[in-house]
Design a protein around this motif. Structure first.
Motif, short mmCIF file in Angstrom:
data_model
loop_
_atom_site.label_atom_id
_atom_site.label_comp_id
_atom_site.label_asym_id
_atom_site.label_seq_id
_atom_site.Cartn_x
_atom_site.Cartn_y
_atom_site.Cartn_z
N LEU A 242 -47.38 33.58 -18.89
CA LEU A 242 -48.68 33.05 -18.51
C LEU A 242 -48.99 33.55 -17.12
O LEU A 242 -48.14 33.53 -16.22
CB LEU A 242 -48.65 31.51 -18.50
CG LEU A 242 -48.35 30.83 -19.83
CD1 LEU A 242 -48.20 29.32 -19.60
CD2 LEU A 242 -49.46 31.09 -20.83
N GLU A 243 -50.23 33.96 -16.95
CA GLU A 243 -50.63 34.43 -15.65
C GLU A 243 -50.69 33.25 -14.67
O GLU A 243 -50.93 32.10 -15.06
CB GLU A 243 -51.99 35.12 -15.73
CG GLU A 243 -51.97 36.38 -16.59
CD GLU A 243 -53.36 37.01 -16.69
OE1 GLU A 243 -54.31 36.38 -16.15
OE2 GLU A 243 -53.49 38.07 -17.31
N ILE A 244 -50.48 33.55 -13.38
CA ILE A 244 -50.48 32.50 -12.36
C ILE A 244 -51.83 31.79 -12.34
O ILE A 244 -51.92 30.58 -12.12
CB ILE A 244 -50.15 33.12 -10.98
CG1 ILE A 244 -48.70 33.60 -10.97
CG2 ILE A 244 -50.36 32.08 -9.87
CD1 ILE A 244 -47.68 32.52 -11.20
N SER A 245 -52.89 32.51 -12.60
CA SER A 245 -54.23 31.87 -12.62
C SER A 245 -54.32 30.84 -13.72
O SER A 245 -54.93 29.79 -13.57
CB SER A 245 -55.30 32.95 -12.78
OG SER A 245 -55.10 33.66 -14.01
N THR A 246 -53.72 31.10 -14.86
CA THR A 246 -53.72 30.13 -15.97
C THR A 246 -52.92 28.89 -15.60
O THR A 246 -53.34 27.75 -15.84
CB THR A 246 -53.15 30.77 -17.23
OG1 THR A 246 -53.92 31.93 -17.56
CG2 THR A 246 -53.17 29.79 -18.39
N VAL A 247 -51.74 29.11 -15.01
CA VAL A 247 -50.92 27.96 -14.60
C VAL A 247 -51.63 27.13 -13.54
O VAL A 247 -51.64 25.90 -13.57
CB VAL A 247 -49.56 28.46 -14.07
CG1 VAL A 247 -48.73 27.29 -13.54
CG2 VAL A 247 -48.80 29.20 -15.17
N SER A 248 -52.28 27.78 -12.60
CA SER A 248 -52.99 27.06 -11.54
C SER A 248 -54.13 26.24 -12.10
O SER A 248 -54.41 25.12 -11.66
CB SER A 248 -53.48 28.05 -10.48
OG SER A 248 -52.38 28.72 -9.88
N SER A 249 -54.86 26.79 -13.08
CA SER A 249 -55.99 26.04 -13.66
C SER A 249 -55.51 24.74 -14.32
O SER A 249 -56.17 23.71 -14.24
CB SER A 249 -56.75 26.92 -14.65
OG SER A 249 -55.90 27.25 -15.76
N THR A 250 -54.37 24.83 -14.97
CA THR A 250 -53.81 23.60 -15.57
C THR A 250 -53.47 22.57 -14.50
O THR A 250 -53.74 21.37 -14.63
CB THR A 250 -52.55 23.94 -16.37
OG1 THR A 250 -52.89 24.89 -17.39
CG2 THR A 250 -51.95 22.68 -17.02
#
Length: 885
Positions: free
Chosen positions: A162-170
């Motif tokens: 998972l991209e860091i941007s995806t993890v951050s959005s969660t």
């Protein structure tokens, strides 16, 4: 003058506590939020690692992946599979690499054929792992999993992540919830801190730390350093606070606080003083061998402190002697006060004497005896010097077997006895040392020796004197208490004087009550007259407060009829009894005139009005108006009964089957209250029925309404056994309580019928020639009844009565003979002209008819009805009368 600058820091303890609590809550909220953010982010990354590893491992172990890597065109086979797995698993990318790290598949097709960044040595060694990858094409949480062949050889590598941007959005999506929770917790904590601060402010009254410190120092000084006892009492009578000095003075236990005052072993007077609702200044109380000056102030008034009381104690033992005399005086005053409230609660002579004895033992004496003259017990006033005989009516003491005479015994004090001096009307006689005196031993020397053996040492004899008349004597004996002294004579005389007044009042009441009862009994019928119309049982019960005006009567009337009367005069006492006698005499008089029931009540109403007018003219406040009455006339020949009432409770009719009905007598006004004509009711009474007439004292009383009383009477009569006497007894036992407040008169009459064979009746034509034929029929009827000895007299009476009716009356004319206790001859005619007896001259040819009837008959008279009149005569069946053939 400028105002003083306001200090920035809160001054009160409550405000300071609130600010400190608020700061602590803010700090805790910040720390908790930082911790939650860090923990949430860590959990998000860990979740991404686990998800990436699961996706990569699942794809690497999928069937055909290893074979595809060994094939000629892995990209064509694996790219569709990787894209499908990416979409399904939610990963941002799935890439399949060869052993050199060159991509066979990727979410971005432009990267296929290019080498992926990173060192894959661990994967080539057969290890699966996750990493936080930073580099091209983007930062990501990446999982690296080797792809092995059937022999365990690593043929490729699968990376997913998972991209860091995806993890951050969660993570960012969870931040609002964390912020809202932190805000709610802070608000709740602030509210709790405000409530605690508010309660603290109320308890500390807004004081600052300096004031609180000073208050505690003062409190500690009061508890431990003050040389004056201090008690704080709550509203529930418990000890809230006590200092060291108070513990010492009162000898209080260590756990005295929060215990009720009555459980601390304090004297009753001390407990009463501390628990009272009044303020007290320097009240002297003996406690534990000390004399304490007690001051009490109530708190909680005007908002000053909690509700309760504060007491201060000072040791005043040096005033012991003065306080002792004051205590004795106080006890004597208290004893006299109790005498005014406890003696004379009833108008009973013996009970009043017992109340005096109960009061003074053991507070004033160890044994008390009260002796009264017999005349006092009867209600009479004793004659001075006539007799020395008395009767003991009260004995109270601490010894079980008193050696002298017991209560109710008769005593005789001779001239040499010391008690005789009190009987003769002298002042109180004091014997301070019984062993040195001989006079008191004269009535019973042996009993006197037993008294001395029991330890009694002094005697005080006081005459019971009221209005200058000695009613008896009281003897006070002491054994365990100090000997009687001259100071004890005055309180003893005061106690005895109070009791004497009450005994004299009770004596006079007894006399008046006995007189009233005697008058009442004399005015009631001593024995009911003999008659066969009804079987009669009766009761009269005087009220506890005295006799009243309730009465009853059974009056034989002409024609074998009988009048049943029950009345109630307003009030109690002699006046009511005398008025009752007047009304009863009037009823007897009006009944003798054979007046109808409504006319009897009319004349009684007029009489009551005249009596009240006479009372008012004489200045008396006694009235007769309001007297009630029920007057019933029962005729055994017809079985009919006529009722007339004046404000009286309705009579009850018990039928032969046991059912009960209340006769609906018209609700006329009581006597003396109105001029409305009195109404009557006429009912048939079956043979064997019982008529129950009563006064309101039977059905009405304390706690019982008239309606409830009538229903109770109905129930009692329903269950009563047949028979007038048993009915009367059952009603009285069930419905009249002991010591009723109103007198009760009850009359039960069992109805009888005159047999038809004892009645003979003929119609008489209005013709003188028919008189002989009717007279002959009457003679034959007398022969059939076996009354031949009365035939000639009866023939003369009938001849005169029938001839008089034919000559002066109006048809129809009827003759009726009744064989009863007496022989009754009745002649009916339709004329209302009153017959008159005249004194005929020697040579007059007429005018002697009624004169002869009056001479030959035992009784004769005239009664009127709505259809004419009846002239009747009665002859005794015991013997013939006057003339014979």
């Amino acid at each position: 003058m400028s105002a003083a600058p306001r200090k920035p820091w809160p001054q009160s303890v409550a405000a300071q506590v609130f600010v400190l609590q608020l700061l602590v809550m803010l700090l805790l909220a910040v720390l908790s939020d930082v911790t939650l953010v860090y923990e949430t982010r860590s959990q998000t990354v860990r979740g991404a690692r686990h998800q990436a590893l699961a996706v990569a491992a699942g794809f690497a172990s999928s069937p055909g992946v290893a074979a595809a890597l060994n094939g000629t065109n892995p990209t064509a086979v694996l790219q569709p599979l990787a894209e499908e797995a990416r979409r399904t698993s939610g990963a941002d990318f799935i890439a399949v690499l060869n052993r050199d790290g060159v991509r066979y598949t990727d979410a971005r097709p432009d990267l296929i054929g290019k080498r992926a960044s990173g060192n894959f040595g661990r994967a080539l060694a057969g290890e699966s792992y996750t990493e936080l990858f930073r580099g091209a094409p983007t930062d990501a949480v990446r999982a690296v999993v080797p792809v092995t062949d059937t022999d365990g050889t690593v043929v490729g590598i699968v990376t997913a992540g998972l991209e860091i941007s995806t993890v951050s959005s969660t993570f960012y999506r969870q931040l609002p919830l964390l912020a809202a929770g932190a805000a709610g917790s802070l608000a709740l904590a602030t509210g709790a801190a405000w409530l605690v601060s508010r309660r603290l402010r109320r308890q500390t009254h807004g004081l600052g730390p300096t004031e609180v410190t000073r208050m505690y120092e003062h409190h500690d000084a009061v508890l431990h350093a003050a040389r004056e006892g201090v008690l704080v009492i709550g509203t529930d009578g418990r000890l809230s606070l006590v200092n060291d000095e108070a513990r010492r003075l009162l000898h209080l236990p260590a756990d005295a606080e929060h215990r009720p005052l009555r459980d601390l072993g304090l004297p009753v007077s001390m407990v009463r003083l501390l628990a009272s609702d009044r303020s007290v200044d320097d009240a002297v109380q003996p406690v534990g061998g000390r004399l304490l000056a007690v001051s009490v102030r109530r708190t909680g008034r005007g908002g000053h402190g909690p509700a309760g009381g504060v007491a201060t104690l000072r040791d005043t033992t040096e005033l012991r002697s003065l306080a002792g005399r004051a205590e004795v005086a106080h006890e004597r005053l208290e004893l006299l006060y109790r005498a005014s409230t406890e003696i004379g609660s009833t108008l009973d002579v013996a009970r009043t004497a017992e109340e005096l004895a109960d009061l003074v033992v053991p507070q004033f004496a160890d044994v008390v005896t009260v002796d009264l003259f017999d005349a006092v017990l009867r209600g009479d006033e004793p004659a001075p010097g006539v007799t020395s005989s008395v009767r003991r009516v009260a004995l109270r003491g601490a010894v079980e077997a008193w050696p002298f005479h017991e209560a109710s015994s008769s005593l005789e004090y001779g001239p040499a006895a010391q008690q005789r001096r009190a009987i003769d009307g002298e002042d109180a006689v004091l014997v301070s040392d019984l062993t040195r005196s001989q006079d008191w031993r004269v009535p019973d020397p042996e009993g006197a020796r037993q008294v001395l053996r029991l330890g009694f040492h002094s005697l005080l004899t006081v005459p019971l004197r009221a209005r200058g008349v000695v009613l008896g004597l009281v003897m006070f004996w002491r054994g365990s208490q100090p000997p009687f002294q001259s100071d004890d004579v005055s309180p003893a005389e005061e106690l005895t004087a109070r009791a004497a007044v009450c005994i004299d009042n009770a004596r006079r009441y007894t006399r008046e009550h006995a007189t009233a009862v005697s008058l009442q009994r004399s005015l009631l019928p001593p024995d009911l007259p003999r008659q066969d119309a009804v079987e009669v049982a009766h009761r009269y019960l005087p009220a506890r407060a005295g006799v009243g005006g309730d009465w009853f009567d059974v009056i034989p009337l002409s024609g074998a009829r009988v009048a049943l009367v029950v009345g109630d005069v307003v009030g109690h006492g002699l006046q009511a009894a005398a008025t009752m006698g007047r009304l009863r005499t009037a009823v007897l008089t009006f009944s003798a005139l054979d007046l109808p029931p409504e006319d009897v009540l009319f004349h009684l109403d007029q009489l009551v009005t005249r009596l009240d007018a006479a009372y008012q003219a004489g200045g008396e406040d006694h009235t007769v108006t309001g007297a009630t009455l029920v007057y019933a006339v029962y005729d055994p020949t017809s079985g009919r009964c006529v009722f007339a009432g004046a404000g009286h409770p309705p009579p009850a009719l018990v039928l032969p089957d046991g059912s009960v009905e209340f006769v609906d007598v018209p609700a006329n006004l009581p006597l003396g209250l109105g001029s409305v004509p009195f109404q009557t009711t006429d009912i048939g009474v079956p043979p064997g029925s019982r008529l129950v007439l009563y006064t309101d004292g039977l059905v009405e009383g304390r706690g019982r309404t008239v309606g409830a009383g009538l229903e109770l009477l109905r129930s009692v009569l329903t269950d009563a056994e047949p028979g007038c006497e048993s009915t009367c007894r059952t009603v009285i036992e069930t419905m009249v309580p002991t010591g009723a407040h109103d007198d009760v008169a009850l009359l039960v009459a069992g109805a009888r019928r005159l047999p038809a064979e004892h009645i003979a009746r003929w119609d008489v034509p209005a013709d003188f020639e028919a008189v002989g034929a009717v007279r002959a029929r009457c003679m034959r009827q007398l022969e059939a009844w076996g009354l031949d000895d009365t035939g000639f007299t009866t023939e003369l009476i009938l001849s005169e009565l029938i001839t008089n009716a034919v000559r002066y009356g109006a048809p129809p004319i009827t003759v009726r003979l009744l064989r009863h206790q007496v022989l009754i001859c009745e002649v009916y005619d339709a004329s209302s002209t009153a017959p008159r007896v005249i004194q005929a001259a020697d040579f007059d040819e007429g005018g002697r008819g009624l004169f002869l009837v009056a001479q030959l008959a035992d009784r004769w008279g005239v009664r009127y009805s709505g259809h004419g009149k009846v002239i009747w005569s009665e002859q005794s069946l015991a013997q013939g009368h006057g003339m014979t053939r």
